[in-house]
Design an enzyme around this catalytic site. Structure first.
Site, PDB file in Angstrom:
ATOM      1  N   ASP A 191       0.845  -1.199   0.000  1.00  0.00           N
ATOM      2  CA  ASP A 191       0.000   0.000   0.000  1.00  0.00           C
ATOM      3  C   ASP A 191       0.877   1.244   0.000  1.00  0.00           C
ATOM      4  O   ASP A 191       0.696   2.170  -0.803  1.00  0.00           O
ATOM      5  CB  ASP A 191      -0.898  -0.020   1.245  1.00  0.00           C
ATOM      6  CG  ASP A 191      -1.813   1.189   1.326  1.00  0.00           C
ATOM      7  OD1 ASP A 191      -2.387   1.562   0.285  1.00  0.00           O
ATOM      8  OD2 ASP A 191      -1.938   1.766   2.426  1.00  0.00           O
TER       9      ASP A 191
ATOM     10  N   ASP B  53       1.868   4.105  -3.398  1.00  0.00           N
ATOM     11  CA  ASP B  53       1.680   5.565  -3.435  1.00  0.00           C
ATOM     12  C   ASP B  53       3.026   6.259  -3.677  1.00  0.00           C
ATOM     13  O   ASP B  53       3.115   7.250  -4.405  1.00  0.00           O
ATOM     14  CB  ASP B  53       1.075   6.096  -2.114  1.00  0.00           C
ATOM     15  CG  ASP B  53      -0.456   6.099  -2.113  1.00  0.00           C
ATOM     16  OD1 ASP B  53      -1.048   5.240  -2.785  1.00  0.00           O
ATOM     17  OD2 ASP B  53      -1.056   6.963  -1.420  1.00  0.00           O
TER      18      ASP B  53
END
Ligand code: NAD
Ligand code: IPM
Ligand code: MN
Length: 352
Positions: free
Chosen positions: A242, A246
């Site tokens: 995760d 990003d």
């Protein structure tokens, strides 16, 4: 071919609208779309972020196009009713354990990256993120600490079975590149990561063509930025994946450019069942303003054609149209331009 369209909250409906319109422009016959509520909007309408009818629709579809969920109004709700539970619930219920998040800097578009152009031009990697385990799905809770204050806890774990199946996905994906897989963990501190690392090594024994390396996640974050060319496939767990995705999106230029596919083992009559979504969230700060960049969602729709419908040519056409639009100077605000959501969608359709 049935697609469940779950736009969700914030910019979710804005970006999915453009992605659907691109799908329709590709000229695929026999496409049937079903709309379902998820996230904060579903909570407001039905009292639950993932209503039973939405889950049923998702199960019965051949693929799911997902926008984003998340609504600041809902952040105070008990966790099980928060919008984010919709996407977590879909991943878990549908056993979509493999999340593919490709990130690359397009040729000629190095200046979109905040990295030095010589470094940026070498970034072309795939994050294979485990999606149904880790600290995301362990027991969690709150208790009173010894000093009388609040204490939150979340249980992190990975079983060999979970690690082995995601490792296999990464090895298979690496074969369409140069067979490099870097497994990212925190085995110097976490028992979960020690099992992860040992299991990945074991799984690699039956894949002798794979060039496997291991890296701690803190170093990996630094290396993605400073020396991205060393990475082909990054294999990692749910939480680290995760965060690293990003990070990779920022290195590409904007989170508005990164697509994803979430896959399991189930095959339909057309291909692999999957859920497709941009990696970004509902972006409450720009929602409703027609500013969101729909490219990540459009590229997610392309991944859907590739994986769930085995339409490689159409997928590649969409990706080429996005790349062409970027090369022609079409930019959302996230890339320093002034093209709104609809203008970007139209520009991509014109270039199909
Ligand atoms: P976010 O990804 O929504 O936004 C981060 C920043 O990027 C914001 O400044 C936003 O304006 C910008 N941004 C994101 N997508 C963009 C796009 N397509 N075009 C232009 N700019 C874009 O992350 P956040 O602010 O941390 O989270 C907002 C909400 O979304 C939270 O409720 C969070 O839980 C949720 N969320 C959902 C998902 C998902 O549904 N899969 C993913 C991430 C976050
Ligand atoms: C993502 C999001 C989700 C995650 C949230 C919204 C549950 O950040 O898809 O990257 O953490 O997986
Ligand atoms: Mn995320």
């Amino acid at each position: 071919m049935k697609i469940a369209v779950l736009p969700g909250d914030g910019i979710g409906p804005e970006v999915t609208r453009e992605a659907i319109s691109v799908l329709e422009s590709v000229g695929i016959a026999d496409l049937t779309l079903f709309d379902g509520d998820v996230g904060g909007i579903a909570y407001k309408r039905h009292g639950h972020p993932l209503p039973a009818e939405t889950l049923t629709m998702a199960r019965e579809a051949d693929a799911i196009l997902f926008g984003a969920v998340g609504d600041p109004d809902c952040d105070g709700l008990e966790r099980s009713l928060r919008p984010e539970q919709a996407i977590l619930g879909l991943r878990k219920e549908l056993d979509l354990f493999a999340n593919l998040r490709p990130a690359k800097v397009y040729k000629g578009l190095e200046h979109l990256s905040p990295l030095n152009p010589e470094i940026a031009s070498t970034l072309d990697l795939l994050i294979v993120r485990e999606l149904t385990g880790d600290v995301y799905f362990g027991d969690k809770g709150e208790r009173i600490a010894e000093d009388g204050g609040r204490e939150g806890w979340d249980m992190m774990s990975y079983s060999e079975t979970e690690v082995r199946r995601i490792a296999r996905v990464a090895f298979r994906a690496a074969r369409s590149g140069d067979c490099r897989v870097c497994s990212v963990d925190k085995a110097n501190v976490l028992e979960t990561s020690q099992v992860w690392r040992d299991t990945v090594k074991g799984a690699a024994d039956s894949h002798p063509d794979i060039d496997l390396s291991h890296m701690y996640v803190d170093n990996a974050a630094m290396q993605v930025i400073s020396n991205p060319s060393q990475f082909g496939v990054i294999l990692t767990g749910n939480l680290f994946g995760d965060i690293l995705s990003d990070l990779a999106s920022a290195a590409v230029g904007s989170i508005g450019l990164l697509a994803s596919a979430s896959l399991g083992d189930r095959q339909t009559a057309y291909g692999t069942f999957g859920l497709y979504e941009p990696i970004h969230g509902s972006a409450p700060d720009i929602a409703g303003q027609g500013k969101a960049n729909p490219m990540a969602c459009i590229l997610s729709a392309a991944m859907m054609l590739r994986h769930s419908f085995e339409m490689e040519a159409e997928a590649a056409r969409i990706e080429a149209a996005v790349e062409r639009a970027l090369a022609d100077g079409i930019r959302g605000g996230d890339l320093g331009g002034d093209h709104g959501t609809e203008a970007v969608g139209a520009a991509v359709r014109e270039r199909l």
